[in-house]
Scaffold this motif. Sequence first.
Motif, PDB file in Angstrom:
ATOM      1  N   SER A 122      49.439  37.321  57.430  1.00  0.00           N
ATOM      2  CA  SER A 122      49.892  38.625  57.904  1.00  0.00           C
ATOM      3  C   SER A 122      49.461  39.724  56.938  1.00  0.00           C
ATOM      4  CB  SER A 122      51.418  38.632  58.038  1.00  0.00           C
ATOM      5  OG  SER A 122      52.022  38.613  56.746  1.00  0.00           O
ATOM      6  N   VAL A 123      49.606  40.957  57.369  1.00  0.00           N
ATOM      7  CA  VAL A 123      49.319  42.095  56.492  1.00  0.00           C
ATOM      8  C   VAL A 123      50.184  42.023  55.237  1.00  0.00           C
ATOM      9  CG1 VAL A 123      49.631  44.595  56.257  1.00  0.00           C
ATOM     10  CG2 VAL A 123      48.473  43.663  58.272  1.00  0.00           C
ATOM     11  N   TYR A 124      51.460  41.745  55.413  1.00  0.00           N
ATOM     12  CA  TYR A 124      52.366  41.671  54.263  1.00  0.00           C
ATOM     13  C   TYR A 124      51.985  40.542  53.310  1.00  0.00           C
ATOM     14  CZ  TYR A 124      55.952  45.246  54.996  1.00  0.00           C
ATOM     15  OH  TYR A 124      56.632  46.440  55.065  1.00  0.00           O
ATOM     16  N   GLU A 125      51.600  39.400  53.851  1.00  0.00           N
ATOM     17  CA  GLU A 125      51.168  38.283  53.003  1.00  0.00           C
ATOM     18  C   GLU A 125      49.890  38.630  52.266  1.00  0.00           C
ATOM     19  OE1 GLU A 125      53.138  34.716  55.720  1.00  0.00           O
ATOM     20  OE2 GLU A 125      51.074  35.375  56.074  1.00  0.00           O
ATOM     21  N   CYS A 126      48.971  39.291  52.956  1.00  0.00           N
ATOM     22  CA  CYS A 126      47.710  39.686  52.343  1.00  0.00           C
ATOM     23  C   CYS A 126      47.951  40.630  51.166  1.00  0.00           C
ATOM     24  CB  CYS A 126      46.823  40.362  53.392  1.00  0.00           C
ATOM     25  SG  CYS A 126      45.190  40.837  52.797  1.00  0.00           S
ATOM     26  N   LEU A 127      48.802  41.613  51.363  1.00  0.00           N
ATOM     27  CA  LEU A 127      49.076  42.590  50.304  1.00  0.00           C
ATOM     28  C   LEU A 127      49.885  41.980  49.170  1.00  0.00           C
ATOM     29  CD1 LEU A 127      49.796  45.651  52.593  1.00  0.00           C
ATOM     30  CD2 LEU A 127      47.869  45.403  51.008  1.00  0.00           C
ATOM     31  N   LEU A 128      50.776  41.059  49.497  1.00  0.00           N
ATOM     32  CA  LEU A 128      51.552  40.386  48.452  1.00  0.00           C
ATOM     33  C   LEU A 128      50.643  39.538  47.569  1.00  0.00           C
ATOM     34  CD1 LEU A 128      54.557  39.923  47.519  1.00  0.00           C
ATOM     35  CD2 LEU A 128      54.435  37.774  48.794  1.00  0.00           C
ATOM     36  N   MET A 129      49.632  38.899  48.168  1.00  0.00           N
ATOM     37  CA  MET A 129      48.715  38.050  47.423  1.00  0.00           C
ATOM     38  C   MET A 129      47.634  38.847  46.697  1.00  0.00           C
ATOM     39  SD  MET A 129      49.851  35.000  47.895  1.00  0.00           S
ATOM     40  CE  MET A 129      51.390  35.912  47.739  1.00  0.00           C
ATOM     41  N   ASP A 130      47.483  40.118  47.044  1.00  0.00           N
ATOM     42  CA  ASP A 130      46.414  40.923  46.460  1.00  0.00           C
ATOM     43  C   ASP A 130      46.637  41.132  44.965  1.00  0.00           C
ATOM     44  OD1 ASP A 130      44.059  42.896  46.943  1.00  0.00           O
ATOM     45  OD2 ASP A 130      45.509  44.063  45.796  1.00  0.00           O
ATOM     46  N   ASP A 131      45.623  40.802  44.185  1.00  0.00           N
ATOM     47  CA  ASP A 131      45.627  41.087  42.747  1.00  0.00           C
ATOM     48  C   ASP A 131      46.872  40.542  42.047  1.00  0.00           C
ATOM     49  OD1 ASP A 131      44.318  42.092  40.526  1.00  0.00           O
ATOM     50  OD2 ASP A 131      45.292  44.049  40.637  1.00  0.00           O
ATOM     51  N   ILE A 132      47.332  39.383  42.466  1.00  0.00           N
ATOM     52  CA  ILE A 132      48.523  38.785  41.870  1.00  0.00           C
ATOM     53  C   ILE A 132      48.117  37.818  40.761  1.00  0.00           C
ATOM     54  CG2 ILE A 132      48.654  36.851  43.518  1.00  0.00           C
ATOM     55  CD1 ILE A 132      51.716  37.144  43.391  1.00  0.00           C
ATOM     56  N   TRP A 133      48.851  37.821  39.671  1.00  0.00           N
ATOM     57  CA  TRP A 133      48.584  36.893  38.577  1.00  0.00           C
ATOM     58  C   TRP A 133      48.894  35.470  39.036  1.00  0.00           C
ATOM     59  CZ3 TRP A 133      47.627  37.980  33.141  1.00  0.00           C
ATOM     60  CH2 TRP A 133      47.354  39.326  32.887  1.00  0.00           C
ATOM     61  N   ASP A 134      48.122  34.520  38.540  1.00  0.00           N
ATOM     62  CA  ASP A 134      48.306  33.128  38.957  1.00  0.00           C
ATOM     63  C   ASP A 134      49.710  32.631  38.642  1.00  0.00           C
ATOM     64  OD1 ASP A 134      45.682  33.082  39.817  1.00  0.00           O
ATOM     65  OD2 ASP A 134      44.921  32.344  37.898  1.00  0.00           O
ATOM     66  N   ASP A 135      50.232  32.968  37.458  1.00  0.00           N
ATOM     67  CA  ASP A 135      51.579  32.534  37.100  1.00  0.00           C
ATOM     68  C   ASP A 135      52.627  33.164  38.012  1.00  0.00           C
ATOM     69  OD1 ASP A 135      50.577  30.978  35.078  1.00  0.00           O
ATOM     70  OD2 ASP A 135      51.055  32.385  33.467  1.00  0.00           O
ATOM     71  N   ASP A 136      52.396  34.405  38.418  1.00  0.00           N
ATOM     72  CA  ASP A 136      53.344  35.070  39.318  1.00  0.00           C
ATOM     73  C   ASP A 136      53.301  34.443  40.707  1.00  0.00           C
ATOM     74  OD1 ASP A 136      53.824  36.658  37.160  1.00  0.00           O
ATOM     75  OD2 ASP A 136      52.900  38.473  37.995  1.00  0.00           O
ATOM     76  N   LEU A 137      52.111  34.059  41.148  1.00  0.00           N
ATOM     77  CA  LEU A 137      51.990  33.378  42.441  1.00  0.00           C
ATOM     78  C   LEU A 137      52.750  32.061  42.418  1.00  0.00           C
ATOM     79  CD1 LEU A 137      50.848  32.994  45.258  1.00  0.00           C
ATOM     80  CD2 LEU A 137      48.707  32.196  44.222  1.00  0.00           C
ATOM     81  N   LYS A 138      52.606  31.311  41.342  1.00  0.00           N
ATOM     82  CA  LYS A 138      53.335  30.050  41.220  1.00  0.00           C
ATOM     83  C   LYS A 138      54.839  30.287  41.207  1.00  0.00           C
ATOM     84  CE  LYS A 138      49.625  27.767  38.640  1.00  0.00           C
ATOM     85  NZ  LYS A 138      49.205  27.240  37.318  1.00  0.00           N
ATOM     86  N   ALA A 139      55.267  31.364  40.527  1.00  0.00           N
ATOM     87  CA  ALA A 139      56.696  31.687  40.472  1.00  0.00           C
ATOM     88  C   ALA A 139      57.217  32.073  41.857  1.00  0.00           C
ATOM     89  CB  ALA A 139      56.940  32.816  39.478  1.00  0.00           C
ATOM     90  N   LEU A 140      56.419  32.835  42.618  1.00  0.00           N
ATOM     91  CA  LEU A 140      56.813  33.181  43.981  1.00  0.00           C
ATOM     92  C   LEU A 140      56.925  31.936  44.855  1.00  0.00           C
ATOM     93  CD1 LEU A 140      54.793  36.392  44.941  1.00  0.00           C
ATOM     94  CD2 LEU A 140      57.262  36.176  44.698  1.00  0.00           C
ATOM     95  N   ALA A 141      55.975  31.035  44.705  1.00  0.00           N
ATOM     96  CA  ALA A 141      56.002  29.795  45.480  1.00  0.00           C
ATOM     97  C   ALA A 141      57.266  28.993  45.162  1.00  0.00           C
ATOM     98  CB  ALA A 141      54.758  28.967  45.189  1.00  0.00           C
ATOM     99  N   LYS A 142      57.628  28.960  43.896  1.00  0.00           N
ATOM    100  CA  LYS A 142      58.840  28.243  43.496  1.00  0.00           C
ATOM    101  C   LYS A 142      60.085  28.919  44.049  1.00  0.00           C
ATOM    102  CE  LYS A 142      61.300  26.477  39.447  1.00  0.00           C
ATOM    103  NZ  LYS A 142      61.308  26.385  37.952  1.00  0.00           N
ATOM    104  N   LEU A 143      60.130  30.249  43.964  1.00  0.00           N
ATOM    105  CA  LEU A 143      61.277  30.997  44.477  1.00  0.00           C
ATOM    106  C   LEU A 143      61.467  30.785  45.977  1.00  0.00           C
ATOM    107  CD1 LEU A 143      61.051  34.429  42.613  1.00  0.00           C
ATOM    108  CD2 LEU A 143      62.913  32.769  42.460  1.00  0.00           C
ATOM    109  N   SER A 144      60.370  30.618  46.688  1.00  0.00           N
ATOM    110  CA  SER A 144      60.460  30.493  48.139  1.00  0.00           C
ATOM    111  C   SER A 144      61.186  29.221  48.575  1.00  0.00           C
ATOM    112  CB  SER A 144      59.064  30.525  48.768  1.00  0.00           C
ATOM    113  OG  SER A 144      58.359  29.316  48.522  1.00  0.00           O
ATOM    114  N   THR A 145      61.354  28.270  47.669  1.00  0.00           N
ATOM    115  CA  THR A 145      62.045  27.022  48.004  1.00  0.00           C
ATOM    116  C   THR A 145      63.509  27.052  47.598  1.00  0.00           C
ATOM    117  OG1 THR A 145      61.600  25.947  45.872  1.00  0.00           O
ATOM    118  CG2 THR A 145      59.895  25.771  47.569  1.00  0.00           C
ATOM    119  N   MET A 146      63.946  28.104  46.923  1.00  0.00           N
ATOM    120  CA  MET A 146      65.267  28.105  46.309  1.00  0.00           C
ATOM    121  C   MET A 146      66.371  28.669  47.191  1.00  0.00           C
ATOM    122  SD  MET A 146      64.124  29.210  42.449  1.00  0.00           S
ATOM    123  CE  MET A 146      65.510  28.565  41.542  1.00  0.00           C
TER     124      MET A 146
END
Length: 206
Positions: free
Chosen positions: A97-121
Amino acid sequence: MAYRSQIRGEFIRRYSECKAAYLETSWRMIHERDVKHRALNTEFGYPEPDGSFGIGCKSSVDQEYKRRYDEIESRFRKPYDDQLPALHRWALENSMSVYECLLMDDIWDDDLKALAKLSTMEEDWQFQPIIAKARFMVARWKEEHVVGEIQRRVKIESSHFHYAAARCRNLLGLKPWDLAAQKAIFDYGKEWKSALEFAFGSLTAA
């Protein structure tokens, strides 16, 4: 958060996995290419000034050397260059989606991993991923900068959103008449700027 349904936890987790695989494959290709270039320079006796053997091309006159050097480069170039487009193809094939695209834009790898972890909590993706990304960004700045510099960076990040918007339009192939998508970009931009201000406010209030 009106557009929470446009940011799927499962998508974020799978994207994080795919990006990690992309990075690992890319670095492996770079390493393998560098090993071969260094071995070639050693074989032909083209050392660096300090006597070590590097990976750069050392001669365009020695035709056999140059042919083999370029052959190694071309062998790895196309597969390497296709890694990022392959990641983007995966995202598009999975209805990013547009929101997913913008959220993933220019994101640090560690922050992406942290977001992925948060999404399961939390059940049903109840945390606010845009605010979380902003908090991660401000927290990283806090480690290296004083409050005034952090505030300056927040303002710059907010004012540069149009670059992220342009990248999103290009990646998703959006046209000016895709009004719903264009509105989503505008709405995300407002949420992103508010999230940055909230993250900075939380920092200074702590």
